[in-house]
Design a protein around this motif. Structure first.
Motif, PDB file in Angstrom:
ATOM      1  N   PHE A 194       0.702  -1.210  -0.072  1.00  0.00           N
ATOM      2  CA  PHE A 194       0.066  -0.027  -0.138  1.00  0.00           C
ATOM      3  C   PHE A 194       0.871   1.271   0.080  1.00  0.00           C
ATOM      4  O   PHE A 194       0.493   2.306   0.182  1.00  0.00           O
ATOM      5  N   ASP A 195       2.027   1.128  -0.040  1.00  0.00           N
ATOM      6  CA  ASP A 195       3.036   2.336  -0.361  1.00  0.00           C
ATOM      7  C   ASP A 195       2.868   3.082   0.974  1.00  0.00           C
ATOM      8  O   ASP A 195       2.916   4.423   0.800  1.00  0.00           O
ATOM      9  N   VAL A 196       3.139   2.458   1.991  1.00  0.00           N
ATOM     10  CA  VAL A 196       2.880   3.028   3.528  1.00  0.00           C
ATOM     11  C   VAL A 196       4.295   3.110   4.143  1.00  0.00           C
ATOM     12  O   VAL A 196       4.750   2.436   4.454  1.00  0.00           O
ATOM     13  N   LYS A 197       4.543   4.549   4.381  1.00  0.00           N
ATOM     14  CA  LYS A 197       5.788   4.633   5.275  1.00  0.00           C
ATOM     15  C   LYS A 197       5.401   5.443   6.601  1.00  0.00           C
ATOM     16  O   LYS A 197       4.827   6.561   6.443  1.00  0.00           O
ATOM     17  N   PRO A 198       6.287   4.861   7.481  1.00  0.00           N
ATOM     18  CA  PRO A 198       5.886   5.766   8.865  1.00  0.00           C
ATOM     19  C   PRO A 198       6.947   6.605   8.957  1.00  0.00           C
ATOM     20  O   PRO A 198       8.025   6.731   8.228  1.00  0.00           O
ATOM     21  N   PRO A 199       6.944   7.511   9.990  1.00  0.00           N
ATOM     22  CA  PRO A 199       7.894   8.457  10.306  1.00  0.00           C
ATOM     23  C   PRO A 199       9.172   8.174  10.646  1.00  0.00           C
ATOM     24  O   PRO A 199       9.245   6.822  11.191  1.00  0.00           O
ATOM     25  N   ASN A 200      10.169   8.927  10.579  1.00  0.00           N
ATOM     26  CA  ASN A 200      11.641   8.566  10.709  1.00  0.00           C
ATOM     27  C   ASN A 200      11.502   8.149  12.464  1.00  0.00           C
ATOM     28  O   ASN A 200      10.852   8.637  13.173  1.00  0.00           O
ATOM     29  N   GLY A 201      12.472   7.095  12.615  1.00  0.00           N
ATOM     30  CA  GLY A 201      12.514   6.514  14.012  1.00  0.00           C
ATOM     31  C   GLY A 201      11.678   5.345  14.154  1.00  0.00           C
ATOM     32  O   GLY A 201      11.629   4.792  15.413  1.00  0.00           O
ATOM     33  N   THR A 202      10.661   5.045  13.405  1.00  0.00           N
ATOM     34  CA  THR A 202       9.784   3.900  13.677  1.00  0.00           C
ATOM     35  C   THR A 202      10.535   2.462  13.567  1.00  0.00           C
ATOM     36  O   THR A 202      11.423   2.093  12.743  1.00  0.00           O
ATOM     37  N   LEU A 203      10.314   1.745  14.610  1.00  0.00           N
ATOM     38  CA  LEU A 203      11.124   0.442  14.636  1.00  0.00           C
ATOM     39  C   LEU A 203       9.862  -0.571  14.230  1.00  0.00           C
ATOM     40  O   LEU A 203      10.601  -1.874  13.807  1.00  0.00           O
ATOM     41  N   ARG A 204       8.646  -0.398  14.485  1.00  0.00           N
ATOM     42  CA  ARG A 204       7.677  -1.625  14.050  1.00  0.00           C
ATOM     43  C   ARG A 204       6.604  -0.896  13.169  1.00  0.00           C
ATOM     44  O   ARG A 204       5.878   0.217  13.946  1.00  0.00           O
ATOM     45  N   LEU A 205       5.968  -1.444  12.348  1.00  0.00           N
ATOM     46  CA  LEU A 205       4.715  -1.006  11.560  1.00  0.00           C
ATOM     47  C   LEU A 205       3.932  -2.071  11.494  1.00  0.00           C
ATOM     48  O   LEU A 205       4.275  -3.289  11.160  1.00  0.00           O
ATOM     49  N   ALA A 206       2.779  -1.851  12.063  1.00  0.00           N
ATOM     50  CA  ALA A 206       1.754  -3.013  11.878  1.00  0.00           C
ATOM     51  C   ALA A 206       0.572  -2.659  11.076  1.00  0.00           C
ATOM     52  O   ALA A 206      -0.031  -1.525  11.239  1.00  0.00           O
ATOM     53  N   ARG A 207       0.210  -3.524  10.408  1.00  0.00           N
ATOM     54  CA  ARG A 207      -1.066  -3.314   9.427  1.00  0.00           C
ATOM     55  C   ARG A 207      -2.136  -4.272   9.951  1.00  0.00           C
ATOM     56  O   ARG A 207      -1.918  -5.671  10.475  1.00  0.00           O
ATOM     57  N   ILE A 208      -3.353  -3.606  10.268  1.00  0.00           N
ATOM     58  CA  ILE A 208      -4.334  -4.201  10.820  1.00  0.00           C
ATOM     59  C   ILE A 208      -5.563  -4.550   9.808  1.00  0.00           C
ATOM     60  O   ILE A 208      -5.835  -3.106   9.135  1.00  0.00           O
ATOM     61  N   VAL A 209      -5.961  -5.577   9.153  1.00  0.00           N
ATOM     62  CA  VAL A 209      -6.915  -5.723   8.132  1.00  0.00           C
ATOM     63  C   VAL A 209      -8.174  -6.193   8.675  1.00  0.00           C
ATOM     64  O   VAL A 209      -8.111  -7.332   9.428  1.00  0.00           O
ATOM     65  N   GLU A 210      -9.312  -5.577   8.445  1.00  0.00           N
ATOM     66  CA  GLU A 210     -10.504  -6.138   8.978  1.00  0.00           C
ATOM     67  C   GLU A 210     -11.315  -6.438   8.037  1.00  0.00           C
ATOM     68  O   GLU A 210     -11.298  -5.639   6.901  1.00  0.00           O
ATOM     69  N   MET A 211     -11.989  -7.311   8.063  1.00  0.00           N
ATOM     70  CA  MET A 211     -13.106  -7.750   6.594  1.00  0.00           C
ATOM     71  C   MET A 211     -14.524  -7.577   7.281  1.00  0.00           C
ATOM     72  O   MET A 211     -14.793  -8.288   8.313  1.00  0.00           O
ATOM     73  N   TYR A 212     -15.363  -7.212   6.370  1.00  0.00           N
ATOM     74  CA  TYR A 212     -16.865  -7.210   6.629  1.00  0.00           C
ATOM     75  C   TYR A 212     -17.415  -8.501   6.264  1.00  0.00           C
ATOM     76  O   TYR A 212     -17.378  -8.999   5.043  1.00  0.00           O
ATOM     77  N   GLN A 213     -17.698  -9.184   7.241  1.00  0.00           N
ATOM     78  CA  GLN A 213     -18.147 -10.485   7.270  1.00  0.00           C
ATOM     79  C   GLN A 213     -19.092 -10.881   8.182  1.00  0.00           C
ATOM     80  O   GLN A 213     -19.822 -10.120   9.060  1.00  0.00           O
ATOM     81  N   TRP A 214     -19.846 -12.252   7.876  1.00  0.00           N
ATOM     82  CA  TRP A 214     -20.699 -12.626   8.677  1.00  0.00           C
ATOM     83  C   TRP A 214     -20.105 -13.289  10.253  1.00  0.00           C
ATOM     84  O   TRP A 214     -19.369 -14.094  10.135  1.00  0.00           O
ATOM     85  N   VAL A 215     -20.999 -12.954  11.163  1.00  0.00           N
ATOM     86  CA  VAL A 215     -20.789 -13.410  12.527  1.00  0.00           C
ATOM     87  C   VAL A 215     -22.061 -14.240  13.051  1.00  0.00           C
ATOM     88  O   VAL A 215     -23.052 -13.845  12.629  1.00  0.00           O
ATOM     89  N   GLU A 216     -21.863 -15.013  13.817  1.00  0.00           N
ATOM     90  CA  GLU A 216     -22.940 -15.942  14.343  1.00  0.00           C
ATOM     91  C   GLU A 216     -23.077 -15.953  15.757  1.00  0.00           C
ATOM     92  O   GLU A 216     -21.986 -15.918  16.568  1.00  0.00           O
ATOM     93  N   GLU A 217     -24.416 -15.680  16.377  1.00  0.00           N
ATOM     94  CA  GLU A 217     -24.463 -15.692  17.953  1.00  0.00           C
ATOM     95  C   GLU A 217     -25.705 -16.805  18.051  1.00  0.00           C
ATOM     96  O   GLU A 217     -26.459 -16.767  17.495  1.00  0.00           O
ATOM     97  N   ASN A 218     -25.473 -17.539  18.887  1.00  0.00           N
ATOM     98  CA  ASN A 218     -26.176 -18.820  19.289  1.00  0.00           C
ATOM     99  C   ASN A 218     -26.960 -18.557  20.622  1.00  0.00           C
ATOM    100  O   ASN A 218     -26.090 -18.257  21.753  1.00  0.00           O
ATOM    101  N   HIS A 219     -28.091 -18.570  20.951  1.00  0.00           N
ATOM    102  CA  HIS A 219     -28.888 -18.546  22.089  1.00  0.00           C
ATOM    103  C   HIS A 219     -29.754 -19.978  22.288  1.00  0.00           C
ATOM    104  O   HIS A 219     -30.712 -20.069  21.346  1.00  0.00           O
ATOM    105  N   SER A 220     -29.503 -20.667  23.261  1.00  0.00           N
ATOM    106  CA  SER A 220     -30.377 -22.016  23.257  1.00  0.00           C
ATOM    107  C   SER A 220     -31.029 -22.176  24.593  1.00  0.00           C
ATOM    108  O   SER A 220     -30.576 -21.544  26.003  1.00  0.00           O
ATOM    109  N   GLU A 221     -32.083 -22.608  24.568  1.00  0.00           N
ATOM    110  CA  GLU A 221     -33.116 -22.926  25.794  1.00  0.00           C
ATOM    111  C   GLU A 221     -33.511 -24.388  25.756  1.00  0.00           C
ATOM    112  O   GLU A 221     -33.870 -24.804  24.657  1.00  0.00           O
ATOM    113  N   THR A 222     -32.862 -25.046  26.901  1.00  0.00           N
ATOM    114  CA  THR A 222     -33.358 -26.389  26.779  1.00  0.00           C
ATOM    115  C   THR A 222     -34.291 -26.879  28.005  1.00  0.00           C
ATOM    116  O   THR A 222     -34.255 -26.352  29.092  1.00  0.00           O
TER     117      THR A 222
END
Length: 389
Positions: free
Chosen positions: A109-137
């Motif tokens: 992505f041609d991303v450069k951090p400022p001078n003096g940076t030791l570590r650069l972390a890329r965080i990728v989030e995806m728009y996606q389906w999630v599931e939640e279950n609720h049960s009654e027995t």
């Protein structure tokens, strides 16, 4: 005989952004007995396993504490300008400004951090389906059960990929593989004065500061419409770490650092952002060790409680032939599992202390016995109040 799905019913969509399903499953009493007996076999493994975890954790905590105490007593703070060959293999503490020959760089992505940076972390989030279950027995007369499970599906931004193949209703809720993934980038040729710091050692420095790239977009969007995302679209952001100074405790290996093997058994290599004295770094490591010890204790106690619960579960299933009786027995078995856990876990920890710290363990045991004896004596000496005739 196993449980079977009686029906699956779709409920009204959730405002166009998700939907819900209900499924009703029934399980016979004989099937529940079989499952409870399988759980009992698992409990016979879980109970000694949780006991071993509690015992091992105390030994690990003692060994780490002793190693840190040993290291704090022999570490020597040395100048960062030039490694001294006479310190080869010894535990040293070095602190000072850092330099690098090449900044970390996200070429995708041609991303450069400022001078003096030791570590650069890329965080990728995806728009996606999630599931939640609720049960009654509900327990039926005769010991069988009927479980109604509501599975709700909605779309969210999540880092990584949620495995949609494990959903109860995967059809129509498939999550694709993301086109990009989260990743770390590290500076090259990092030096602390005359010492080199390896790339693998830089991962100890957290990348916590948000980065706004040169184009002014703090978050990149990969998709057709950021205001109307679709499943599979990506949202990408960056964080970076650029400490002006770094402090290291480790064995001097040439012009670099390596783990130092203590007589107590641990290997010490500590790297922190900032200019910190050796004593503060060791104290922080001791605090981290105490926190980890309590976390593992909690995990061991929870696993032991689950083990006792599984061991006693067949009693509830047997009593569920008459549902009200099963509810009473179920409450009793859970209470008994809690009592057994809070009796066994402290005993195991106490035995571990006697094994790993005999003097401290004996002192605590003696203090407890003396306290119990003192309370008993006080109760016996308490004057008896005469009751009026």
């Amino acid at each position: 005989m196993s449980g079977s799905d009686d029906d699956t019913i779709r409920i009204t969509p959730d405002g166009g952004d998700g939907d819900s399903f209900t499924s009703t499953t029934s399980q016979s009493w004989f099937s529940r007995i079989g499952g409870a007996l399988m759980g009992l076999l698992f409990a016979l493994l879980l109970l000694p396993g949780s006991g071993w975890l509690l015992f091992w954790n105390e030994g690990r905590a003692v060994q780490t504490a002793r190693s840190l105490t040993e290291g704090a007593g022999i570490v020597r703070s040395v100048p960062a300008e030039r490694p001294d060959a006479t310190n080869e293999g010894k535990l040293v503490h070095v602190s000072g400004p850092v330099r690098m020959t090449q900044l970390p760089f996200d070429a995708d992505f041609d991303v450069k951090p400022p001078n003096g940076t030791l570590r650069l972390a890329r965080i990728v989030e995806m728009y996606q389906w999630v599931e939640e279950n609720h049960s009654e027995t509900r327990t039926r007369m005769g010991g069988g059960t009927e479980t109604v499970t509501t599975s709700t599906y909605r779309r969210e931004w999540r880092e990584g990929r949620v495995d949609s193949s494990r959903f109860r209703q995967p059809n129509g809720h498939e999550n694709p593989q993301p086109r990009q993934s989260s990743r770390n980038f590290f500076a090259q040729g990092v030096t602390l004065g005359g010492f080199r710091i390896a790339e693998s050692q830089l991962s100890a420095i957290p990348a916590a500061e948000p980065l706004t790239p040169a184009n002014g977009e703090a978050t990149r969007y990969v998709g057709n419409d950021a205001n109307n995302p679709r499943v599979g679209d990506l949202r990408i952001s960056w964080r970076y770490a650029h400490p002006e100074t770094v402090s290291v405790i480790g064995a001097q290996v040439g012009d670099g650092f390596g783990p130092y093997a203590t007589n107590a058994g641990d290997r010490l290599l500590i790297l922190r952002a900032g200019s910190l004295p050796a004593a503060a770094m060791f104290q922080q490591a001791q605090d981290d060790n105490k926190l980890l010890t309590w976390i593992l204790r909690a995990v061991g106690v929870v696993l032991m409680f689950i083990g006792w619960s599984l061991l006693l579960a067949p009693l509830k299933v047997l009593a569920d032939v008459i549902p009200p009786l099963g509810a009473v027995v179920g409450f009793g078995t859970m209470a008994l599992a809690g009592v057994l856990t809070f009796l066994a876990a402290p005993v195991i920890i106490a035995v571990a202390w006697l094994f790993y710290r005999p003097l401290v363990g004996i002192a605590i045991l003696a203090a407890g016995m003396a306290l119990a004896y003192g309370i008993t004596r006080l109760r016996r000496r308490r004057p008896q109040v005469e009751k009026p005739a």
